[in-house]
Design a protein around this motif. Sequence first.
Motif, PDB file in Angstrom:
ATOM      1  N   THR A  40      44.456  28.816  33.362  1.00  0.00           N
ATOM      2  CA  THR A  40      45.088  29.837  32.367  1.00  0.00           C
ATOM      3  C   THR A  40      45.865  30.951  33.441  1.00  0.00           C
ATOM      4  O   THR A  40      45.300  31.102  34.469  1.00  0.00           O
ATOM      5  CB  THR A  40      44.133  30.445  31.621  1.00  0.00           C
ATOM      6  N   SER A  96      40.527  25.112  27.324  1.00  0.00           N
ATOM      7  CA  SER A  96      41.827  25.212  26.881  1.00  0.00           C
ATOM      8  C   SER A  96      42.524  24.409  28.263  1.00  0.00           C
ATOM      9  O   SER A  96      43.528  23.630  28.084  1.00  0.00           O
ATOM     10  CB  SER A  96      42.448  26.506  26.997  1.00  0.00           C
ATOM     11  N   THR A 118      33.427  27.397  31.455  1.00  0.00           N
ATOM     12  CA  THR A 118      32.781  27.852  30.151  1.00  0.00           C
ATOM     13  C   THR A 118      31.683  26.891  29.648  1.00  0.00           C
ATOM     14  O   THR A 118      31.357  25.986  30.560  1.00  0.00           O
ATOM     15  CB  THR A 118      33.824  28.028  29.020  1.00  0.00           C
ATOM     16  N   THR A 125      33.787  14.679  27.462  1.00  0.00           N
ATOM     17  CA  THR A 125      34.410  13.796  26.206  1.00  0.00           C
ATOM     18  C   THR A 125      35.749  13.197  26.386  1.00  0.00           C
ATOM     19  O   THR A 125      36.559  13.801  26.906  1.00  0.00           O
ATOM     20  CB  THR A 125      34.472  14.925  24.888  1.00  0.00           C
TER      21      THR A 125
HETATM   22  P1  NAD Z   1      39.050  28.661  26.852  1.00  0.00           P
HETATM   23  O1  NAD Z   1      39.389  27.700  27.691  1.00  0.00           O
HETATM   24  O2  NAD Z   1      40.368  29.143  25.767  1.00  0.00           O
HETATM   25  O3  NAD Z   1      38.824  30.212  27.673  1.00  0.00           O
HETATM   26  C1  NAD Z   1      38.757  31.428  27.132  1.00  0.00           C
HETATM   27  C2  NAD Z   1      39.162  32.430  28.143  1.00  0.00           C
HETATM   28  O4  NAD Z   1      38.116  32.744  28.935  1.00  0.00           O
HETATM   29  C3  NAD Z   1      40.588  32.054  28.875  1.00  0.00           C
HETATM   30  O5  NAD Z   1      41.311  33.053  28.960  1.00  0.00           O
HETATM   31  C4  NAD Z   1      39.951  31.700  30.073  1.00  0.00           C
HETATM   32  O6  NAD Z   1      41.078  31.818  31.168  1.00  0.00           O
HETATM   33  C5  NAD Z   1      38.681  32.474  30.494  1.00  0.00           C
HETATM   34  N1  NAD Z   1      37.758  31.973  31.273  1.00  0.00           N
HETATM   35  C6  NAD Z   1      37.183  30.849  31.390  1.00  0.00           C
HETATM   36  N2  NAD Z   1      36.038  30.693  32.204  1.00  0.00           N
HETATM   37  C7  NAD Z   1      36.196  31.889  32.751  1.00  0.00           C
HETATM   38  C8  NAD Z   1      35.327  32.558  33.781  1.00  0.00           C
HETATM   39  N3  NAD Z   1      34.530  31.967  34.528  1.00  0.00           N
HETATM   40  N4  NAD Z   1      35.566  33.717  34.064  1.00  0.00           N
HETATM   41  C9  NAD Z   1      36.545  34.463  33.515  1.00  0.00           C
HETATM   42  N5  NAD Z   1      37.446  34.154  32.504  1.00  0.00           N
HETATM   43  C10 NAD Z   1      37.109  32.858  32.124  1.00  0.00           C
HETATM   44  O7  NAD Z   1      37.777  28.671  25.905  1.00  0.00           O
HETATM   45  P2  NAD Z   1      36.674  27.504  25.536  1.00  0.00           P
HETATM   46  O8  NAD Z   1      36.025  27.974  24.485  1.00  0.00           O
HETATM   47  O9  NAD Z   1      36.047  27.116  26.804  1.00  0.00           O
HETATM   48  O10 NAD Z   1      37.740  26.312  24.772  1.00  0.00           O
HETATM   49  C11 NAD Z   1      38.128  26.264  23.689  1.00  0.00           C
HETATM   50  C12 NAD Z   1      39.221  24.909  23.653  1.00  0.00           C
HETATM   51  O11 NAD Z   1      38.849  23.951  23.995  1.00  0.00           O
HETATM   52  C13 NAD Z   1      39.659  25.203  21.920  1.00  0.00           C
HETATM   53  O12 NAD Z   1      41.002  24.649  22.008  1.00  0.00           O
HETATM   54  C14 NAD Z   1      38.595  23.730  21.702  1.00  0.00           C
HETATM   55  O13 NAD Z   1      39.079  22.987  20.474  1.00  0.00           O
HETATM   56  C15 NAD Z   1      38.727  23.134  22.873  1.00  0.00           C
HETATM   57  N6  NAD Z   1      37.477  22.101  23.168  1.00  0.00           N
HETATM   58  C16 NAD Z   1      37.533  20.733  23.365  1.00  0.00           C
HETATM   59  C17 NAD Z   1      36.645  19.894  23.360  1.00  0.00           C
HETATM   60  C18 NAD Z   1      36.939  18.327  23.381  1.00  0.00           C
HETATM   61  O14 NAD Z   1      36.054  17.567  23.820  1.00  0.00           O
HETATM   62  N7  NAD Z   1      38.247  18.076  23.443  1.00  0.00           N
HETATM   63  C19 NAD Z   1      35.309  20.430  23.373  1.00  0.00           C
HETATM   64  C20 NAD Z   1      35.244  21.689  23.036  1.00  0.00           C
HETATM   65  C21 NAD Z   1      36.365  22.572  23.140  1.00  0.00           C
END
Ligand code: NAD
Length: 358
Positions: A40, A96, A118, A125
Amino acid sequence: MKDFVYNGQPSRVVFGAGALSHLEREIELLGARRALVLCTPEQQGQAQMVVERLGDRAAGIFARAVMHVPIETAREARDEARRLGADCAVAMGGGSTIGLGKAIALDSGLPILAIPTTYAGSEMTPIYGITEAGLKKTGKDARVLPRTVIYDPALTLTLPVSLSVTSGMNAIAHAAEGLYARDGNPVMSLMAEEGIRAIARALPAIRRRSDDIDARADALYGAWLCGTVLGSVGMALHHKLCHTLGGSFNLPHAEVHTVVLPQVIAFNAPAVPGAISCIERALGPAEPRSAAASLFDLARDNGAPVALRDLGMKEVDLDRAADLTVKNPYWNPREMGPAQRNEIRQLLQKAFDGLRPA
Ligand code: NAD
């Protein structure tokens, strides 16, 4: 014991503080020579570190990953990979960024190496999601499963405490529903219970000290287990509701999971006593309380939101949310079709108000 089918997912996991140092070796093991690094805009600094580590093996950075993988972004990233002659993608970040990697893999077959930062679990998956004209389509395809996953807790020290807690609750939700999945199996149940235990132990410690590397390792270990459960067995009402609320009302992913989970577990509890015992065992016997109340307390006591009203949901939208949820019913251990519309509406009201389950 119930009969079951078990499908192992073919991915390689490298885990440990400092595990990022194995990145070059892992790229070589994939048979790749030029990696496009995805992230990102907020994580460009961390991604730059990866590029420097890779030296000649880095093709470049694509730092435009955003929530819900818009199809335009996926196309741009795919074109960039082609233009730079990349033969693999390194997705460093949360769901994301890993989702963007999956969208590239779906069309190009490029192998993905994921470095999750995260606890969302997408890296384990074969599920992908792509948003086109405002609609998020999800699907399952073995090609999108990252071939290698490097879990390095040191990279999660920067994850803000609030997001650490909600992301941890998001992971627990995968495990909780995996415990009562229609296609569940004993191995996934072991992983689910241990995953919940590891995350529930980690979150209060991370809240006390966000750079506690042992707690960060516990949380990431739990995220791996819970993500594996999500990738292996079917989910139910909780995931359906969160998909509806996130997609149709634009609510934040991890926070919605955090608020909805205790309410769904309270709703499903009478139908799944075995799963509820596992959750209670994993959350620890601090005092006798239900699994749903323990999940609520875990979120609330660690500063996470517990009410949809605090996420920007409007009360007038609860009726529509209930209608959408029961329109295309999902399998759930307790029936949730049109006949249960009022019960789902009540559940949503409790989530809206942030009521602690009894
Ligand atoms: P995200 O990936 O959107 O991250 C949220 C924010 O946190 C972003 O700005 C990112 O840059 C920041 N960030 C991440 N790690 C960081 C770190 N270590 N230090 C500082 N900042 C950090 O959030 P998320 O909750 O991980 O993912 C959500 C998305 O993932 C949703 O769109 C969801 O539908 C999808 N998802 C898909 C699956 C799947 O199996 N396909 C599973 C879970 C989530």
